[in-house]
Design an enzyme around this catalytic site. Structure first.
Site, PDB file in Angstrom:
ATOM      1  N   GLY A  13       0.732  -1.326  -0.038  1.00  0.00           N
ATOM      2  CA  GLY A  13       0.148   0.026   0.008  1.00  0.00           C
ATOM      3  C   GLY A  13       0.858   1.399  -0.113  1.00  0.00           C
ATOM      4  CG  ASP A  36      -0.463  -6.228  -0.010  1.00  0.00           C
ATOM      5  OD1 ASP A  36      -0.356  -5.458   0.297  1.00  0.00           O
ATOM      6  OD2 ASP A  36      -1.386  -6.883  -0.822  1.00  0.00           O
ATOM      7  CB  ILE A  37      -4.386  -9.686  -0.164  1.00  0.00           C
ATOM      8  CG1 ILE A  37      -5.291 -10.821  -0.615  1.00  0.00           C
ATOM      9  CG2 ILE A  37      -4.689  -8.405  -0.853  1.00  0.00           C
ATOM     10  CD1 ILE A  37      -6.682 -10.833  -0.192  1.00  0.00           C
ATOM     11  CG  ASP A  51      -7.663 -13.250   3.050  1.00  0.00           C
ATOM     12  OD1 ASP A  51      -7.907 -12.340   3.751  1.00  0.00           O
ATOM     13  OD2 ASP A  51      -8.217 -13.766   2.477  1.00  0.00           O
ATOM     14  CB  ILE A  52      -5.790  -9.572   7.279  1.00  0.00           C
ATOM     15  CG1 ILE A  52      -6.719  -8.638   6.669  1.00  0.00           C
ATOM     16  CG2 ILE A  52      -4.081  -8.780   6.893  1.00  0.00           C
ATOM     17  CD1 ILE A  52      -6.737  -7.483   7.193  1.00  0.00           C
ATOM     18  CE1 TYR A 141      -9.483   3.484   5.923  1.00  0.00           C
ATOM     19  CE2 TYR A 141     -10.047   5.712   6.033  1.00  0.00           C
ATOM     20  CZ  TYR A 141      -9.181   4.847   6.029  1.00  0.00           C
ATOM     21  OH  TYR A 141      -7.899   4.911   6.270  1.00  0.00           O
ATOM     22  CE  LYS A 145      -8.253   2.938   9.282  1.00  0.00           C
ATOM     23  NZ  LYS A 145      -7.321   1.935   9.244  1.00  0.00           N
ATOM     24  CB  ILE A 171      -0.072   9.946   3.524  1.00  0.00           C
ATOM     25  CG1 ILE A 171      -0.526   9.649   4.981  1.00  0.00           C
ATOM     26  CG2 ILE A 171       1.606   9.707   3.430  1.00  0.00           C
ATOM     27  CD1 ILE A 171       0.109  10.311   6.207  1.00  0.00           C
TER      28      ILE A 171
END
Ligand code: SER
Length: 326
Positions: A13, A36-37, A51-52, A141, A145, A171
């Site tokens: 990312g 990462d996926i 995959d988380i 999203y 969070k 960012i």
């Protein structure tokens, strides 16, 4: 001190790409496991596809590599997350819950969770927004969070898990592209400017949002994670700020370097998301508790972005390698 073995999720990312390299510089090539996926986009380092939501595989990696710290960056961002709210919730929120639980069960020494200005909503005061304010976000999203911050706090208080978190602003970086966020325009605009193309901005010209240069975001993350535990007084998430600007302000600043650059404004659904966020951040708690101070201001950031992107475009024989977007 035990040797640190660090696992990063979402290492492909926008932040993971740069943070992965920085952690390799600090802790060594063999001590950072990039995951990462998607297929690996890093030139160096150990990479594992992950995959988380696959808990057994995640656990296996923690055991095999004797992981001591996790930087959990994998998530869908604010704009792309709205396409499929349930899928976004599953990845962003259930993904975090898995990691909190795996961290507790496997004695992970430190966990980093990135929160965001997306936690704020229409009931939040917009100017110099303080640490503890109403949080009623409009996006899935943002909801993930807020809930994530509360669960981090819970695991810290209830189980003593050393979890640390920052509310990142938008960012800006030349080394990696964001994808699917509402603040993405602030990176895209530079690529168009450097390639001398007219930019069509998806936000209104006067929409002010908090932003930060990547180098500062990375330094803040490392500084937070290396701070003595007793300095981390907040276990949900610290406000983090550097500067704020609107599309028109950044356009005018870029004009000082590239006078022929043109822009038009065509706001889309992301305008509503941006309007629900805040304009300026009060990050005095981060400054007081663990010594946060940004290095870049708005003008330095613009200058450095243009300098580095010009260099990158000059080096790249195939321009696709740099821009990815135009
Ligand atoms: N930059 C993110 C986004 O726009 C906010 O965390 O979604």
């Amino acid at each position: 001190m035990q040797k640190q073995k660090i696992l990063i999720t979402g290492s492909n990312g926008q932040i993971g790409t740069v943070l992965g390299n920085k952690l390799i510089d600090i802790y060594g090539l063999d001590n950072v496991i990039l995951t990462d996926i998607a297929e690996n986009n890093h030139k160096n380092g150990i990479f594992e596809k992950l995959d988380i939501l696959n808990i057994p595989h995640f656990k296996e990696l923690i055991k095999d590599y004797k992981i001591t710290q996790i930087f959990h960056l994998a998530s869908l961002l604010s704009a792309s997350g709205e396409r499929n709210p349930m899928r976004t919730w599953n990845i962003n929120f259930n993904g975090l819950l898995n990691i909190l639980d795996l961290s507790k069960a496997n004695n992970i020494e430190k966990l980093f969770f990135p929160s965001s200005i997306a936690v704020f909503g229409n009931t939040t005061p917009k100017e110099y927004t303080e640490q503890d304010v109403p949080l009623v976000p409009d996006t899935v999203y943002g909801i993930g969070k807020v809930a994530g911050e509360l669960w981090c706090n819970y695991y810290a208080k209830r189980y003593g898990l050393d979890v640390r978190s920052l509310r990142y602003p938008g960012i800006i970086s030349y080394e990696s592209m964001p994808g699917g966020g509402t603040t993405d325009y602030a990176v895209e605009i530079f690529h168009y400017a450097v390639k001398n193309k007219k930019y069509s901005c998806f936000l209104e010209k006067d929409t002010v949002l908090p932003m930060m240069y990547m180098e500062d975001a990375i330094n803040a993350t490392i500084q937070l994670m290396q701070a003595p535990s007793e300095n981390i007084k907040l276990r949900y998430s610290y406000n983090l700020g550097a500067f704020s600007f609107s599309p028109e302000e950044i356009y005018n600043e870029i004009l000082k370097h590239i006078p022929e650059f043109e822009i038009e404004y065509k706001p889309d659904f992301r305008q509503n998301i941006a309007d629900s966020w805040v304009k300026r951040i009060d990050d005095s708690r981060a400054r007081k508790d663990w010594g946060w101070k940004p290095k870049y201001n708005f003008e330095n950031m613009v200058e450095d972005m243009i300098l580095n992107l010009k260099k990158l475009y000059k080096i790249a024989s195939n321009k696709e390698q740099v821009g990815l977007i135009i």
